[in-house]
Write an enzyme that holds these catalytic residues in place. Sequence first.
Site, PDB file in Angstrom:
ATOM      1  N   CYS A  83     -25.229  76.864  21.050  1.00 16.38           N
ATOM      2  CA  CYS A  83     -25.313  75.427  20.773  1.00 16.38           C
ATOM      3  C   CYS A  83     -23.931  74.792  20.686  1.00 16.38           C
ATOM      4  O   CYS A  83     -23.112  75.181  19.840  1.00 16.38           O
ATOM      5  CB  CYS A  83     -26.067  75.211  19.470  1.00 16.38           C
ATOM      6  SG  CYS A  83     -26.071  73.486  18.917  1.00 16.38           S
ATOM      7  N   TRP A 123     -34.619  78.739  16.792  1.00 18.28           N
ATOM      8  CA  TRP A 123     -33.594  79.723  16.468  1.00 18.28           C
ATOM      9  C   TRP A 123     -34.125  80.739  15.458  1.00 18.28           C
ATOM     10  O   TRP A 123     -34.687  80.365  14.431  1.00 18.28           O
ATOM     11  CB  TRP A 123     -32.369  79.039  15.882  1.00 18.28           C
ATOM     12  CG  TRP A 123     -31.771  77.958  16.736  1.00 18.28           C
ATOM     13  CD1 TRP A 123     -31.796  76.614  16.497  1.00 18.28           C
ATOM     14  CD2 TRP A 123     -31.050  78.130  17.960  1.00 18.28           C
ATOM     15  NE1 TRP A 123     -31.124  75.938  17.498  1.00 18.28           N
ATOM     16  CE2 TRP A 123     -30.668  76.848  18.407  1.00 18.28           C
ATOM     17  CE3 TRP A 123     -30.684  79.252  18.715  1.00 18.28           C
ATOM     18  CZ2 TRP A 123     -29.940  76.643  19.581  1.00 18.28           C
ATOM     19  CZ3 TRP A 123     -29.967  79.050  19.888  1.00 18.28           C
ATOM     20  CH2 TRP A 123     -29.600  77.764  20.310  1.00 18.28           C
ATOM     21  N   VAL A 164     -29.405  73.779  14.518  1.00 17.81           N
ATOM     22  CA  VAL A 164     -28.131  74.255  13.993  1.00 17.81           C
ATOM     23  C   VAL A 164     -27.065  73.246  14.428  1.00 17.81           C
ATOM     24  O   VAL A 164     -27.257  72.552  15.425  1.00 17.81           O
ATOM     25  CB  VAL A 164     -27.785  75.668  14.531  1.00 17.81           C
ATOM     26  CG1 VAL A 164     -28.664  76.703  13.895  1.00 17.81           C
ATOM     27  CG2 VAL A 164     -27.880  75.738  16.055  1.00 17.81           C
ATOM     28  N   GLU A 179     -25.421  67.830  10.203  1.00 18.21           N
ATOM     29  CA  GLU A 179     -24.832  66.933  11.201  1.00 18.21           C
ATOM     30  C   GLU A 179     -23.427  67.423  11.524  1.00 18.21           C
ATOM     31  O   GLU A 179     -22.518  67.352  10.694  1.00 18.21           O
ATOM     32  CB  GLU A 179     -24.800  65.496  10.681  1.00 18.21           C
ATOM     33  CG  GLU A 179     -24.001  64.523  11.529  1.00 18.21           C
ATOM     34  CD  GLU A 179     -24.405  64.558  12.988  1.00 18.21           C
ATOM     35  OE1 GLU A 179     -23.508  64.838  13.829  1.00 18.21           O
ATOM     36  OE2 GLU A 179     -25.593  64.328  13.288  1.00 18.21           O
ATOM     37  N   SER A 180     -23.242  67.932  12.740  1.00 15.08           N
ATOM     38  CA  SER A 180     -21.976  68.574  13.098  1.00 15.08           C
ATOM     39  C   SER A 180     -20.779  67.635  12.976  1.00 15.08           C
ATOM     40  O   SER A 180     -19.688  68.054  12.564  1.00 15.08           O
ATOM     41  CB  SER A 180     -22.052  69.134  14.519  1.00 15.08           C
ATOM     42  OG  SER A 180     -22.249  68.106  15.472  1.00 15.08           O
ATOM     43  N   TYR A 227     -27.221  66.857  28.991  1.00 21.60           N
ATOM     44  CA  TYR A 227     -28.625  66.978  28.580  1.00 21.60           C
ATOM     45  C   TYR A 227     -29.466  65.856  29.191  1.00 21.60           C
ATOM     46  O   TYR A 227     -30.585  66.080  29.652  1.00 21.60           O
ATOM     47  CB  TYR A 227     -28.738  66.945  27.054  1.00 21.60           C
ATOM     48  CG  TYR A 227     -28.295  68.213  26.384  1.00 21.60           C
ATOM     49  CD1 TYR A 227     -29.215  69.210  26.073  1.00 21.60           C
ATOM     50  CD2 TYR A 227     -26.965  68.427  26.053  1.00 21.60           C
ATOM     51  CE1 TYR A 227     -28.815  70.393  25.454  1.00 21.60           C
ATOM     52  CE2 TYR A 227     -26.552  69.601  25.436  1.00 21.60           C
ATOM     53  CZ  TYR A 227     -27.483  70.581  25.133  1.00 21.60           C
ATOM     54  OH  TYR A 227     -27.086  71.733  24.531  1.00 21.60           O
TER      55      TYR A 227
END
Length: 360
Positions: A83, A123, A164, A179-180, A227
């Site tokens: 990811c 996952w 993830v 939230e990355s 995407y």
Amino acid sequence: MEKIHEVYPMDKIDEVYQNGKVLSSPYPTQIPTLALLKRTHQIRAMAQSAVPPSSFHGVISRDPGASFPAVPGRYHLYISYACPWASRCFTFLKIKGLDEVISYTVVKPKWEKTKEGEDHSGWVFATSETEESGALPDPVNGAKSIRALYELANPALTSGKFSVPVLWDKNLKTIVNNESGEIIRMFNSEFNEFAKKPDLDLYPPHLRTQIDEINDWILPNINSGVYKSGFSQTQESYEANVKTLFESLERAEEILTKQRYLCGNTLTEADIRLFVTLIRFDEVYAVHFKCNKKLIREYPNLFNYTKDLYQFPGVSDTVNIDHIKRHYYGSHPWINPVGLVPVGSNIDYSAPHDRARFTQ
């Protein structure tokens, strides 16, 4: 499949199916299965928003009295090598030298069923330390899947995108943040007291406006752009998304003709955000998502820039091409039904690059 969502609007499903049986159809010889129909609408939603909405936005802070204080050993990061959103968090953790402050676990690359008797795939953790190279069991909660962590943090969550990264609080047994974009900011500044590289600031005050401006087109056009292209459901939308994607790659290529990094000769957050897409591009996105107008290795600046970032101390530890390929080619059966994994070009990103010329 391009026409399914046009013939079968989601709010009309019950008029076509009841208890798995066909009641009526304007195209009786072209009736999709109910599972395929629902999956088509899921793909459509993914194409419109490649990044699912996040539900947890807790903030780790050095401030006294913080609900989530910045202390070593309290937090655990759950990630996937595959990811890109999780990988940028892992990259921050590694290059800041936080791997002894915040523990982490990598999930298996290929989505699997998360509950018996349900269709949901997502996952999952390895069942032993030897089952899957690069993946491990969950050492904190003993969870079998990422979905189980979400349900542990909030038992009311019975559906959704169980994504993830997950930043977990071992003391409170809950998700702090998933939230990355928020996690990398916390990793950049809040743990500096314990970081091996506290002086490495990837979001410095004097560059924040520039970084934000670059992120504003990198995210929708490149990070999410691959995407949007791959999940397009019409030729028109696919071509429009691919056009925007490659225009933005050309824009980045032009910037990098004049300087080492996106914001000058200083490595910043913007570079890490772009890198996670570039490193996956030739091996996955060009093939799997049909973004094949041009390969990254055909862009002199972008290709050397990718090698430069890969060779930055700590970054290569976050890249597992085998996991990346096995995830994409094995977890999207509606795109790759047989699950064949292309041999690939096996690019050597540790090979010499020319980017140091900008800082000599």
